[in-house]
Design a protein around this motif. Structure first.
Motif, PDB file in Angstrom:
ATOM      1  N   GLY A 247       1.728 -32.872   5.139  1.00 16.86           N
ATOM      2  CA  GLY A 247       1.303 -31.937   6.179  1.00 16.86           C
ATOM      3  C   GLY A 247       2.035 -30.609   6.171  1.00 16.86           C
ATOM      4  O   GLY A 247       2.002 -29.868   7.155  1.00 16.86           O
TER       5      GLY A 247
ATOM      6  N   GLU B  49      -0.510 -29.834   9.096  1.00 14.12           N
ATOM      7  CA  GLU B  49      -0.452 -31.167   9.712  1.00 14.12           C
ATOM      8  C   GLU B  49      -1.808 -31.565  10.296  1.00 14.12           C
ATOM      9  O   GLU B  49      -2.399 -30.854  11.095  1.00 14.12           O
TER      10      GLU B  49
ATOM     11  N   ASP C 138       4.967 -27.980   8.898  1.00 16.78           N
ATOM     12  CA  ASP C 138       3.792 -28.384   9.694  1.00 16.78           C
ATOM     13  C   ASP C 138       2.630 -27.402   9.578  1.00 16.78           C
ATOM     14  O   ASP C 138       1.790 -27.304  10.473  1.00 16.78           O
TER      15      ASP C 138
END
Length: 348
Positions: free
Chosen positions: A49, A56, A53
């Motif tokens: 991910g 994600e 992030d």
């Protein structure tokens, strides 16, 4: 798609707040649903991910054909992205750290940036190059640079640097829809991930609907009358912290968030300086031959008579240290900005 103008005040009227990483992912997911030619590729962007992030949740919805982990070869996958863009797709290619640009620089500045020009306009390169930038978390000289100025200096690429979740989403929508290559630089410290706490500020209300923020449109994050502070990325928040402290002493600082370096909204900066007469430029990039000097030069070229004082705050021309006390020494903080504003104001 045509660029959509939005009213920021209207769009910000929402109770839903997102981190900058979630806002970016929301924009990417929307564009991928709308256009099957949009896909994302990079190192650790699928199962993991993105280490910051940045992707994600996207693998679960779009699968490994459109959210693609690639081998550790920036030369190969950036070249593949350029080719895919010229063939009519809209790739988003992520550099895990902007510092890694060197191993794929030919693909970036000789192909991505120049192929439209070199082909006489017969091909376009509608791709987004995302890259994590910035220090303040002790990852040393090869993982902590910003390098805004490096990309802005080379013609053919648009350069985007959001500082809030609201801006991150609107700029990402615009970047993916743009028919030219866009370098989208996100600061690690602003993403809102658990192991790297963000300062107050980047998590903002974000509308659920899609919206765009036009490139070349700076945002006055705080109005003031005494000193203009021009900055971007993480240092928007450090400048706002400094401005709050200065207000206690009767110094009213205006904070201008550039949001994009290419195109650069010189007009908003000039209007602010014409009002305040004093300019402080703050950047996490290196001091020499960089953003701070460019902003000062542009203001001076058209508005020298308005300038009573100029200060620059930037990283000195040294590699970013690993040791925390040393890194804290070279990366500007709110106190450094406060001192520069005081100097420009004539208090030091």
């Amino acid at each position: 798609m045509a660029q959509q103008e939005t009213d920021p005040e209207t769009e910000r009227q929402t109770d839903r707040s997102l981190t900058m990483s979630r806002a970016m992912v929301e924009a990417i997911a929307h564009e991928m649903r709308e256009d099957e030619e949009v896909f994302y590729m990079g190192e650790d962007v699928a199962d993991y991910g993105g280490i910051f992030d940045s992707t994600e949740g996207l693998l679960e919805e779009f699968g490994c054909d459109r959210i693609m982990d690639v081998p550790i070869s920036e030369t190969a996958y950036l070249g593949a992205a350029v080719g895919a863009a010229q063939a009519g797709m809209r790739p988003i290619a992520e550099l895990m750290f902007v510092d890694f640009f060197g191993v794929g620089m030919d693909q970036i500045y000789n192909q991505m940036a120049k192929n439209t020009y070199m082909s006489g306009g017969s091909v376009s390169v509608p791709m987004v190059l995302t890259a994590a930038v910035g220090g303040t978390y002790n990852d040393a000289a090869q993982h902590s640079q910003t390098l805004y100025g490096t990309f802005a200096h080379l013609p053919g690429m648009k350069v985007v640097v959001p500082s809030t979740a609201y801006d991150a989403k609107g700029l990402m929508h615009n970047a993916i829809r743009d028919n030219d290559p866009v370098v989208y630089m996100f600061h690690k410290r602003l993403m809102g991930i658990g192991w790297l706490p963000a300062p107050d500020g980047p998590k903002t209300p974000v509308p659920e609907d899609d919206y765009t923020i036009p490139f070349g449109s700076a945002d006055v994050k705080r109005e003031g009358a005494d000193v203009t502070v021009v900055t971007l990325g993480l240092h928007v928040h450090r400048a706002l912290e400094a401005a709050d402290d200065l207000a206690d002493d009767g110094i009213d600082a205006e904070v201008v968030d550039l949001r994009t370096l290419v195109p650069l909204d010189t007009e908003t900066v000039r209007e602010s300086v014409a009002k305040t007469g004093r300019l402080v430029v703050v950047d996490e990039d290196y001091r020499s031959f960089g953003v701070t000097g460019e902003i000062v030069a542009r203001v001076a070229e058209d508005g020298l008579a308005d300038l009573e004082a100029v200060e620059r705050v930037a990283v000195p021309d040294v590699p970013l240290p690993y040791a925390r006390p040393m890194e804290n020494e070279v990366v500007p903080d709110a106190e450094d900005i406060t001192s520069a504003v005081r100097a420009a104001h004539g208090d030091e």
